[in-house]
Design a protein around this motif. Structure first.
Motif, PDB file in Angstrom:
ATOM      1  N   HIS A 126       1.014   4.095  -2.844  1.00 44.16           N
ATOM      2  CA  HIS A 126       0.487   5.423  -2.493  1.00 44.16           C
ATOM      3  C   HIS A 126       1.604   6.274  -1.900  1.00 44.16           C
ATOM      4  CE1 HIS A 126      -3.000   2.743  -2.497  1.00 44.16           C
ATOM      5  NE2 HIS A 126      -3.674   3.789  -2.917  1.00 44.16           N
ATOM      6  N   PRO A 173      -6.791   6.320   5.430  1.00 42.02           N
ATOM      7  CA  PRO A 173      -6.778   7.774   5.220  1.00 42.02           C
ATOM      8  C   PRO A 173      -5.862   8.134   4.059  1.00 42.02           C
ATOM      9  CG  PRO A 173      -5.518   7.168   7.178  1.00 42.02           C
ATOM     10  CD  PRO A 173      -6.239   5.943   6.738  1.00 42.02           C
ATOM     11  N   LYS A 174      -6.148   9.292   3.450  1.00 41.50           N
ATOM     12  CA  LYS A 174      -5.356   9.683   2.279  1.00 41.50           C
ATOM     13  C   LYS A 174      -3.916  10.042   2.668  1.00 41.50           C
ATOM     14  CE  LYS A 174      -5.851  11.576  -2.121  1.00 41.50           C
ATOM     15  NZ  LYS A 174      -5.402  12.918  -2.447  1.00 41.50           N
ATOM     16  N   HIS A 175      -3.750  10.862   3.683  1.00 41.52           N
ATOM     17  CA  HIS A 175      -2.391  11.242   4.097  1.00 41.52           C
ATOM     18  C   HIS A 175      -2.234  11.162   5.618  1.00 41.52           C
ATOM     19  CE1 HIS A 175      -1.992  13.247   0.200  1.00 41.52           C
ATOM     20  NE2 HIS A 175      -3.042  13.986   0.480  1.00 41.52           N
ATOM     21  N   GLN A 184      -9.010  12.753   5.052  1.00 42.27           N
ATOM     22  CA  GLN A 184      -8.022  13.262   4.091  1.00 42.27           C
ATOM     23  C   GLN A 184      -6.657  13.331   4.761  1.00 42.27           C
ATOM     24  OE1 GLN A 184     -10.806  13.984   2.485  1.00 42.27           O
ATOM     25  NE2 GLN A 184      -9.678  13.429   0.643  1.00 42.27           N
ATOM     26  N   LEU A 185      -6.683  13.657   6.052  1.00 41.92           N
ATOM     27  CA  LEU A 185      -5.393  13.906   6.706  1.00 41.92           C
ATOM     28  C   LEU A 185      -5.427  13.644   8.208  1.00 41.92           C
ATOM     29  CD1 LEU A 185      -2.508  15.241   6.751  1.00 41.92           C
ATOM     30  CD2 LEU A 185      -3.675  17.414   7.162  1.00 41.92           C
ATOM     31  N   ASP A 241       2.026   9.238  -1.483  1.00 36.44           N
ATOM     32  CA  ASP A 241       1.660  10.396  -0.659  1.00 36.44           C
ATOM     33  C   ASP A 241       0.957  10.004   0.635  1.00 36.44           C
ATOM     34  OD1 ASP A 241       2.701  12.101  -2.465  1.00 36.44           O
ATOM     35  OD2 ASP A 241       0.789  12.528  -3.471  1.00 36.44           O
ATOM     36  N   PHE A 242       0.914   8.706   0.913  1.00 34.57           N
ATOM     37  CA  PHE A 242       0.212   8.275   2.133  1.00 34.57           C
ATOM     38  C   PHE A 242       0.960   8.766   3.371  1.00 34.57           C
ATOM     39  CE2 PHE A 242      -0.333   4.525   5.200  1.00 34.57           C
ATOM     40  CZ  PHE A 242      -1.461   5.069   5.776  1.00 34.57           C
ATOM     41  N   TYR A 274       0.832  -1.202   0.000  1.00 30.83           N
ATOM     42  CA  TYR A 274       0.000   0.000   0.000  1.00 30.83           C
ATOM     43  C   TYR A 274       0.875   1.264   0.000  1.00 30.83           C
ATOM     44  CZ  TYR A 274      -3.742   3.254   0.969  1.00 30.83           C
ATOM     45  OH  TYR A 274      -4.628   4.301   0.863  1.00 30.83           O
ATOM     46  N   PRO A 297     -12.931   7.832   4.110  1.00 30.20           N
ATOM     47  CA  PRO A 297     -11.694   8.001   4.863  1.00 30.20           C
ATOM     48  C   PRO A 297     -11.282   9.460   5.031  1.00 30.20           C
ATOM     49  CG  PRO A 297     -11.178   7.403   2.596  1.00 30.20           C
ATOM     50  CD  PRO A 297     -12.674   7.355   2.736  1.00 30.20           C
TER      51      PRO A 297
END
Ligand code: MSP
Length: 502
Positions: A178, A281-283, A253-254, A180-181, A174, A251
């Motif tokens: 990703h 979560p995105k980041h 975003q941050l 930018d995770f 993952y 999820p």
């Protein structure tokens, strides 16, 4: 409308908020305000981590161990009040002793248990109460936890375990897919090496602990505080109580966190979510730590700064500006009053405050306080840099972009010398110069709204350009919105010069 859900860590309440906690919370508030201005629907969550032994010990110290809930209510109230005084615009202040959180944790535990990821075993090892975590023998320095400089306790217990290692490959995959995770990049490398080489299954219950959420179906165990605390990010938006709300926001975003707690947020938490079948979560952005005048901030050194003390002297806007300007977000840094005063004097009083005052004074003097005719100008580079900075959590880049406009405007004054243009009766050039300056000042005010909300509002009201609530940042940043003929109000300087004793 796009949604933007962001969180801070939920803080332990064994003491009052420090400037370190305020740093994370202020950074999150800037992002929340920025995204609201962009027209996103924002949900901003912060709160308190209440099922920790650290809180229990703090209550014991003042003889309130038999009144834990009362102690927590009082402390949570203090934290909430501090965020209010700091003008933090949270949408929910969550407490992990709230009933919806208990429901969420139970639901989550049962889901993971059904998945087969919880098993019983025996744990023997060193436990650091400061970290609320088991520590490896190899990480100890002279037998002490390097973060808290205290000796960990030897614990041997029958516990419930979470099958963290079952997610090793999935997590690595993952993170690879990703990029930018986990941000910034340097933290990603740190986590990848931890997941690859050091991650083990983790004990997620304690039979020796009395305070905390009971393991569903086994009252003799309390759930490990980190396992419970991380779930707050789900509870906060309705998991287990309001599925519709949950679907809307999850999820996140941050998750904004300090670098001290990335293993929990970038390994344990995503593995928990994968086990529960929930999206990640995105980041996760881990910022650095700062020292105070070069020293680690600690109760024992007595150098812990209360953000409210700073605000009392300089105001919220100055604290917000300084913290995000002085330390490149993501890196470690240092906080010092002397540096803050230097930046106040040179950047806020001289460069910005003086610019606004001069431009207003000249408008009054040469145009009777009325905005002259339109002139075109290109500010696209600064605006692009500002947006890119905030999209990637590089607050310092966004502030640099704003200051590039402040400096451009000051340079324009020096180059055009409006007082000479007036003397030589070059009225058209004078009008063009002042319109450009006034619009630059307006744009600067708009860009500052998330960073220094009060000062930005005051600045904009001087130009009769207070933004309507339904207008987006992009609309406000279109050049040329000051209407010719509008009367401006100079008022007092934005950042008055400090009275110095020397
Ligand atoms: N309760 C856990 C978090 C659980 S989140 C599911 C916890 N709480 S804490 O009260 O110790 O807060 C730690 C956080 O406070 C750090 O991650 C960071 O965000 C902030 N900081 C505290 N001191 C700081 C500095 N000196 N510098 C920068 N941030 C600091 O851990």
């Amino acid at each position: 409308m796009p949604t933007f859900y962001l969180t801070t860590p939920i803080y332990y309440i064994n003491g009052k908020p420090s400037i370190g906690h305020a740093y994370t919370t202020i950074a999150a508030d800037i992002l929340a305000r920025y995204h609201r201005l962009c027209g996103d629907e924002v949900f901003f969550l912060t709160g308190t981590d209440e099922n920790s032994q650290k809180n229990v010990e703090a209550a014991q110290k003042i003889g309130r161990e038999n009144d834990m809930q009362g102690y927590l209510d009082e402390m949570a109230g203090r934290w909430k009040a501090t965020w209010k005084d700091l003008e933090i615009t949270t949408d929910r202040f969550i407490r992990t002793t709230e009933s919806d959180h208990l429901n969420a944790v139970e639901k989550f535990w049962k889901t993971v248990e059904t998945k087969g990821d919880i098993y019983k075993g025996t744990y023997e090892g060193w436990y650091c109460k400061g970290c609320e975590a088991f520590v490896n023998e190899g990480d100890l320095v002279d037998g002490k936890c390097p973060n808290h400089l205290t000796e960990p306790a030897r614990i041997k217990e029958d516990n419930y375990f979470f099958r963290l290692t079952a997610y090793r490959e999935l997590l690595l995959h993952y993170i690879e897919e990703h990029p930018d995770f986990i941000l910034p990049k340097s933290r990603r490398n740190e986590i990848v090496s931890y997941i690859k080489d050091f991650m083990t299954d983790i004990s997620i219950s304690r039979s020796s602990v009395k305070w905390g959420i009971a393991v569903p179906g086994d009252e003799s165990h309390r759930i490990y505080v980190w396992f419970d605390a991380l779930i707050n990010y789900l509870t906060g938006v309705g998991y287990g109580t309001d599925e519709k709300q949950f679907e809307k926001w999850w999820p996140a975003q941050l998750h904004l966190v300090g670098k001290d707690i990335i293993k929990f947020h970038c390994a344990l938490w995503p593995a928990m979510l994968l086990s529960a079948g929930l999206p990640l979560p995105k980041h996760v952005f881990a910022h650095g730590f700062f020292t105070i005048d070069g020293q680690k901030m600690s109760k024992s050194l007595g150098n812990v700064i209360d953000p409210l003390d700073v605000v009392q002297i300089y105001g919220n806007d100055v604290l917000r500006y300084f913290l995000l300007r002085e330390i490149r977000f993501g890196e470690d840094g240092d906080y010092g009053h002397a540096r803050l005063e230097e930046r106040y004097d040179s950047e806020l009083a001289n460069e910005l405050g003086n610019l606004v005052h001069r431009v207003c004074t000249m408008t009054e003097k040469y145009f009777g306080g009325k905005i002259p005719a339109h002139t075109p100008h290109d500010i696209s580079v600064a605006i692009k840099t500002y947006h890119m900075g905030l999209e990637m959590f590089a607050f310092h880049d966004a502030l640099d972009a704003i200051w590039s406009l402040v400096r451009e405007a000051n340079l324009l004054v020096e180059q055009k010398k409006p007082w000479v243009l007036a003397k030589e009766e070059k009225t058209e050039e004078l009008a063009q110069t002042l319109y450009t300056l006034l619009e630059l000042v307006r744009v600067i005010g708009v860009l500052l709204l998330p960073f220094m909300p009060k000062a930005a509002q005051t600045l904009l009201s001087k130009l009769s350009a207070s933004p309507a609530s339904n207008v987006t940042l992009d609309d406000l940043l279109v050049w040329g919105q000051l209407a010719p003929g509008t009367l401006i109000t100079k008022g007092d300087p934005l950042f008055p010069r400090r009275e110095t004793t020397t």
